[in-house]
Design a protein around this motif. Structure first.
Motif, PDB file in Angstrom:
ATOM      1  N   SER A 228       0.755  -1.572  -0.115  1.00  0.00           N
ATOM      2  CA  SER A 228       0.098  -0.041  -0.203  1.00  0.00           C
ATOM      3  C   SER A 228       0.834   1.107  -0.188  1.00  0.00           C
ATOM      4  N   PHE A 229       2.130   1.208   0.647  1.00  0.00           N
ATOM      5  CA  PHE A 229       2.992   2.392   0.481  1.00  0.00           C
ATOM      6  C   PHE A 229       3.503   2.487  -0.961  1.00  0.00           C
ATOM      7  N   ILE A 230       3.821   1.659  -1.603  1.00  0.00           N
ATOM      8  CA  ILE A 230       4.204   1.776  -2.943  1.00  0.00           C
ATOM      9  C   ILE A 230       3.115   2.236  -3.834  1.00  0.00           C
ATOM     10  N   ALA A 231       1.999   1.723  -3.442  1.00  0.00           N
ATOM     11  CA  ALA A 231       0.677   2.203  -4.177  1.00  0.00           C
ATOM     12  C   ALA A 231       0.608   3.731  -4.151  1.00  0.00           C
ATOM     13  N   GLY A 232       0.579   3.990  -2.844  1.00  0.00           N
ATOM     14  CA  GLY A 232       0.244   5.613  -2.251  1.00  0.00           C
ATOM     15  C   GLY A 232       1.371   6.409  -3.046  1.00  0.00           C
ATOM     16  N   TRP A 233       2.725   5.923  -3.117  1.00  0.00           N
ATOM     17  CA  TRP A 233       3.875   6.546  -3.485  1.00  0.00           C
ATOM     18  C   TRP A 233       3.699   6.731  -4.913  1.00  0.00           C
ATOM     19  N   GLY A 234       3.164   5.731  -5.670  1.00  0.00           N
ATOM     20  CA  GLY A 234       2.977   6.055  -7.192  1.00  0.00           C
ATOM     21  C   GLY A 234       1.906   6.391  -7.587  1.00  0.00           C
ATOM     22  N   ALA A 235       1.056   6.617  -6.755  1.00  0.00           N
ATOM     23  CA  ALA A 235      -0.324   7.099  -7.354  1.00  0.00           C
ATOM     24  C   ALA A 235      -0.108   8.260  -8.290  1.00  0.00           C
ATOM     25  N   LEU A 236      -0.819   8.099  -9.192  1.00  0.00           N
ATOM     26  CA  LEU A 236      -0.782   9.221 -10.424  1.00  0.00           C
ATOM     27  C   LEU A 236      -2.027   9.738 -10.884  1.00  0.00           C
ATOM     28  N   ILE A 237      -3.050   8.976 -11.347  1.00  0.00           N
ATOM     29  CA  ILE A 237      -4.295   9.559 -11.744  1.00  0.00           C
ATOM     30  C   ILE A 237      -4.853  10.048 -10.769  1.00  0.00           C
ATOM     31  N   TYR A 238      -5.423   9.675  -9.503  1.00  0.00           N
ATOM     32  CA  TYR A 238      -6.028  10.167  -8.544  1.00  0.00           C
ATOM     33  C   TYR A 238      -5.476  11.330  -7.896  1.00  0.00           C
ATOM     34  N   VAL A 239      -4.097  11.267  -7.908  1.00  0.00           N
ATOM     35  CA  VAL A 239      -3.499  12.674  -7.167  1.00  0.00           C
ATOM     36  C   VAL A 239      -3.740  13.696  -8.356  1.00  0.00           C
ATOM     37  N   LEU A 240      -3.489  13.330  -9.789  1.00  0.00           N
ATOM     38  CA  LEU A 240      -3.593  14.429 -10.687  1.00  0.00           C
ATOM     39  C   LEU A 240      -5.132  14.872 -10.881  1.00  0.00           C
ATOM     40  N   VAL A 241      -5.966  14.010 -10.516  1.00  0.00           N
ATOM     41  CA  VAL A 241      -7.190  14.526 -10.639  1.00  0.00           C
ATOM     42  C   VAL A 241      -7.904  15.463  -9.580  1.00  0.00           C
ATOM     43  N   PHE A 242      -7.760  14.844  -8.248  1.00  0.00           N
ATOM     44  CA  PHE A 242      -8.318  15.590  -7.273  1.00  0.00           C
ATOM     45  C   PHE A 242      -7.350  16.628  -6.391  1.00  0.00           C
ATOM     46  N   LEU A 243      -5.966  16.487  -6.483  1.00  0.00           N
ATOM     47  CA  LEU A 243      -5.171  17.487  -5.706  1.00  0.00           C
ATOM     48  C   LEU A 243      -5.151  18.873  -6.667  1.00  0.00           C
ATOM     49  N   PRO A 244      -5.198  19.886  -5.888  1.00  0.00           N
ATOM     50  CA  PRO A 244      -5.418  21.292  -6.870  1.00  0.00           C
ATOM     51  C   PRO A 244      -4.126  21.364  -7.650  1.00  0.00           C
ATOM     52  N   PRO A 245      -4.128  21.955  -8.782  1.00  0.00           N
ATOM     53  CA  PRO A 245      -2.861  22.025  -9.726  1.00  0.00           C
ATOM     54  C   PRO A 245      -1.674  22.390  -9.031  1.00  0.00           C
ATOM     55  N   THR A 246      -1.757  23.262  -7.599  1.00  0.00           N
ATOM     56  CA  THR A 246      -0.543  23.824  -7.242  1.00  0.00           C
ATOM     57  C   THR A 246       0.048  22.697  -6.282  1.00  0.00           C
ATOM     58  N   GLU A 247      -0.470  21.823  -5.874  1.00  0.00           N
ATOM     59  CA  GLU A 247       0.047  20.525  -5.168  1.00  0.00           C
ATOM     60  C   GLU A 247       0.338  19.386  -6.115  1.00  0.00           C
ATOM     61  N   LYS A 248       1.669  18.889  -5.922  1.00  0.00           N
ATOM     62  CA  LYS A 248       2.056  18.011  -6.974  1.00  0.00           C
ATOM     63  C   LYS A 248       2.567  16.722  -6.003  1.00  0.00           C
ATOM     64  N   THR A 249       2.609  15.693  -6.524  1.00  0.00           N
ATOM     65  CA  THR A 249       3.754  14.631  -5.759  1.00  0.00           C
ATOM     66  C   THR A 249       4.829  14.250  -6.729  1.00  0.00           C
ATOM     67  N   LEU A 250       5.515  13.532  -6.208  1.00  0.00           N
ATOM     68  CA  LEU A 250       6.940  13.264  -7.290  1.00  0.00           C
ATOM     69  C   LEU A 250       6.372  12.721  -8.461  1.00  0.00           C
TER      70      LEU A 250
END
Lengths: 303, 367
Positions: A228-250
């Motif tokens: 689950s850590f790896i899943a969260g670390w690599g989460a792409l689409i959900y992060v892209l869709v829900f986080l505001p454009p100013t907030e990114k992950t690696l």
């Protein structure tokens, strides 16, 4: 002289291990080489390719550029150092969030599926596998609709926080079915007698679960935590869709670098540095929990 | 000091009746063995006494106190499981101390009690090891120590020896019996091994199909089984069963030989109007020889096999449709020729008679 005889049933262990090792090595070469190129490039003056090996020099420049928020050697900073640090922090938040939610829920639900009698238990367990088979992307519209509805009553200054919580919960929800299944398997292996023993000794159900059962399924918890850590670390689409454009992950940061034609502009070794950084925590985290994963200690219970 | 009473206890799992209307009284300080084949309901009965299972109907009493609705902890029982069920992540010391810690006893008291019971079971040197570092016999002692340390009113043992190798089993069996007598603790012991039961029990309760088949001392169970099931379950080899026809003149005929039963048996046969009868005798109460012996009931058959087991040998003879096993001195048995005609000379006073319809021993049928 007589040739040395061996038992028919016994496979020569050493030769077997050697053969296995060679096969695994050959199979891993493409992966190892790519990761090596990625990591080495982040410390080189240019991307490592076959023809230029002679012209390579060691440099930390790429890492400095990355943390300065610059994408090329010449250009001005697109992001601030503060942005980069925040993105790294965000990645940890999402990864640990998904890990905590998933591990906690999967451990409890796995226990229930393994040990408790309730109506529809069998159906539910079968459903879990089906749920896992659903690709997360196919759910995104419904999940997005739910996000918009649920965001309504929340004051707008809390929306960023809410987006993080929403990403974590939504991403965890995709992981949980499979992890319940994994945890159920581990709980199934703990004999009833151990639980009964503790009950007879005077422990409460909760105490039995906490002090007797959980320590015995540590390897399962470790496995679920890693996944689950790896899943969260690599989460792409959900992060892209829900986080505001100013907030990114690696993950979304790197994806941004590669998308929309910017690949031709950026200095690739900087992307390699970002990629290397993106890999590191997974490796470190894995080496931490690995020893729990391998620790299967159900002895002292014969049967 | 506790006696246990089961009053018409029934336990159902879905449609399966595991324990069927069992009433049983277990005397204070005695070692009772629940004996029966696997799936017979003996472990379920033990778990009912422990409180792991709740009876579907019926009540359970400890010293006339109704404990049916009490939890296992409230009943204060010590239970040793077949697989020991030690806590693998705890050291031996912590395993034994676990029940005391749950009772929130002071540390010094826990420490002295753990050492006391460890000394009693001679596992003091193992206290800081983990269960997986112990042998089967040592794990078994730890499980026993954990059950005894809380000074339970009842000690329950579920096939405690079945995971040990045969030699160790015989040693620990004797130790268990001695320990139980020294402590004077009321004990219930479950096993499917009839020789184990005969060796250690004060009283044996034979259970099959969820029903008590017979209850009694090892001697009573062995010498005078109540029904055919007990007769053919106890003993190694168990009792031989031969079917006979009751003739007009009051004799019993089987495979060409005739026997006059004792008057008391004959009277019961007449009262029950039996046409057929089952006769049972222990393998050691017969001798196989070439010629019939005086004063014995001696049907004739073919010698099938001789298995020497050291001092004694098991001699198998086929008499008509029946396979009969006889235990006799090896030296005599080896004189016999495989395949030859032989006589099975049965001591008539040891023959038990069973009603073929109810399979009950005639002695247990009220005349």
């Amino acid at each position: 002289m007589m040739p040395e005889t061996t038992d028919v049933e016994t496979i020569n262990r050493r030769r077997m291990n050697l053969a296995l090792g060679i096969v695994v090595l050959i199979a891993s070469i493409p992966i190892l080489v790519t990761y090596f190129i990625l990591m080495a490039s982040s410390f080189a003056n240019q991307m490592i390719t076959g023809s230029m090996v002679g012209q390579l020099t060691f440099t930390l420049k790429n890492w400095i550029l990355f943390f300065e928020g610059k994408l090329t050697v010449a250009s001005a900073a697109v992001y601030s150092t503060w942005d980069i640090l925040r993105y790294i922090f965000n990645t940890f938040i999402v990864a640990f969030g998904v890990m905590l939610v998933t591990t906690a829920l999967a451990t409890m639900a796995g226990y229930a599926c393994s040990r408790m009698k309730f109506k529809g238990r069998k159906f539910l367990i079968q459903l879990l596998i089906l749920l896992h088979a659903f690709p997360g992307v196919s759910l995104i519209i419904a999940v997005y609709a739910l996000y918009i509805f649920s965001k309504g009553p929340i004051p707008s200054q809390w929306w960023t926080l809410y987006a993080f919580i929403y990403v974590i919960v939504a991403r965890a929800a995709l992981e949980i079915p499979m992890d319940i299944w994994i945890m159920k398997g581990f709980f199934d292996k703990v004999p009833w007698e151990v639980e009964w023993s503790a009950l007879i000794d005077g422990a409460s159900r909760i105490k039995v679960w906490k002090d007797i059962i959980l320590p015995l399924v540590k390897p399962g918890i470790a496995a679920v935590a890693i996944f689950s850590f790896i899943a969260g670390w690599g989460a792409l689409i959900y992060v892209l869709v829900f986080l505001p454009p100013t907030e990114k992950t690696l993950a979304t940061y790197i994806a941004g670098l590669l998308a929309g034609g910017s690949l031709e502009v950026v200095h690739l070794p900087v992307v390699a540095a970002a990629g290397t950084l993106y890999l590191l925590p997974t490796l470190i985290f894995f080496s931490f929990v690995r020893r729990y994963m391998l620790q299967t200690s159900l002895s002292g219970i014969k049967g | 000091m506790v006696s246990i009473r089961l009053d018409k206890v029934t336990k159902r799992f879905g449609k399966v009746v595991a324990v069927n209307n069992v009433s049983l009284e277990i005397e204070d300080g005695k070692l009772y063995v629940l004996l029966g084949p696997s799936g017979g309901g003996k472990t379920t009965t033990l778990y009912l006494i422990a409180g792991i299972y709740k009876p579907t109907s019926g009540r359970i009493y400890f010293n006339e106190k109704d404990v049916t609705d009490l939890t296992p902890a409230e009943r204060n029982v010590g239970l040793v499981f077949q697989n020991y069920a030690l806590y693998p992540h705890m050291k031996v010391y912590d395993n034994i101390a676990f029940p005391l810690r749950l009772r929130k006893e002071p540390k010094s008291k826990i420490d002295s009690k753990v050492h006391e019971v460890a000394k009693f079971l001679r596992i003091e040197n193992l206290l800081d090891r983990y269960p997986h570092q112990l042998s089967g016999g040592q794990q078994q002692r730890v499980a026993l120590a954990r059950a005894l340390v809380k000074e339970p009113s009842v000690l329950l043992l579920d096939e405690p020896l079945s995971n040990l190798d045969a030699l160790l089993r015989v040693y620990i069996r004797a130790e268990l019996k001695r320990m139980q007598q020294d402590l004077g603790i009321t004990s219930v012991y479950v096993t499917h091994d009839q020789s184990e039961a005969l060796a250690i029990a004060d009283k044996i309760v034979v259970i099959n199909k969820g029903i008590i088949q017979q209850e009694g001392t090892p001697e009573q169970i062995y010498e005078n089984p109540r029904n055919v099931f007990v007769a053919t379950f106890i003993g190694n080899p168990p009792m031989n069963i031969v079917k006979g026809t009751v003739l007009e003149d009051g004799t019993i005929e089987t495979t060409g030989s005739r026997l006059t039963p004792p008057p008391a048996v004959l009277e019961k046969i007449k009262r029950l109007k039996l046409k057929n009868i089952l006769m049972a005798f222990r393998p050691e109460n017969a001798v196989v020889s070439e010629h019939p012996m005086e004063g014995r009931f001696s049907p004739m058959g073919d010698l099938f096999e001789v298995e020497p087991l050291g001092r004694d040998a098991v001699v198998t003879v086929t008499v008509g449709e029946f396979v009969i096993k006889v235990v006799m001195p090896t030296r005599e048995a080896m004189q016999l020729r495989i395949g030859s005609k032989v006589h099975v000379n049965i001591d008539p006073s040891t023959i038990k008679y069973f009603d073929p319809n109810t399979e009950l021993n005639l002695e247990y049928i009220e005349a």
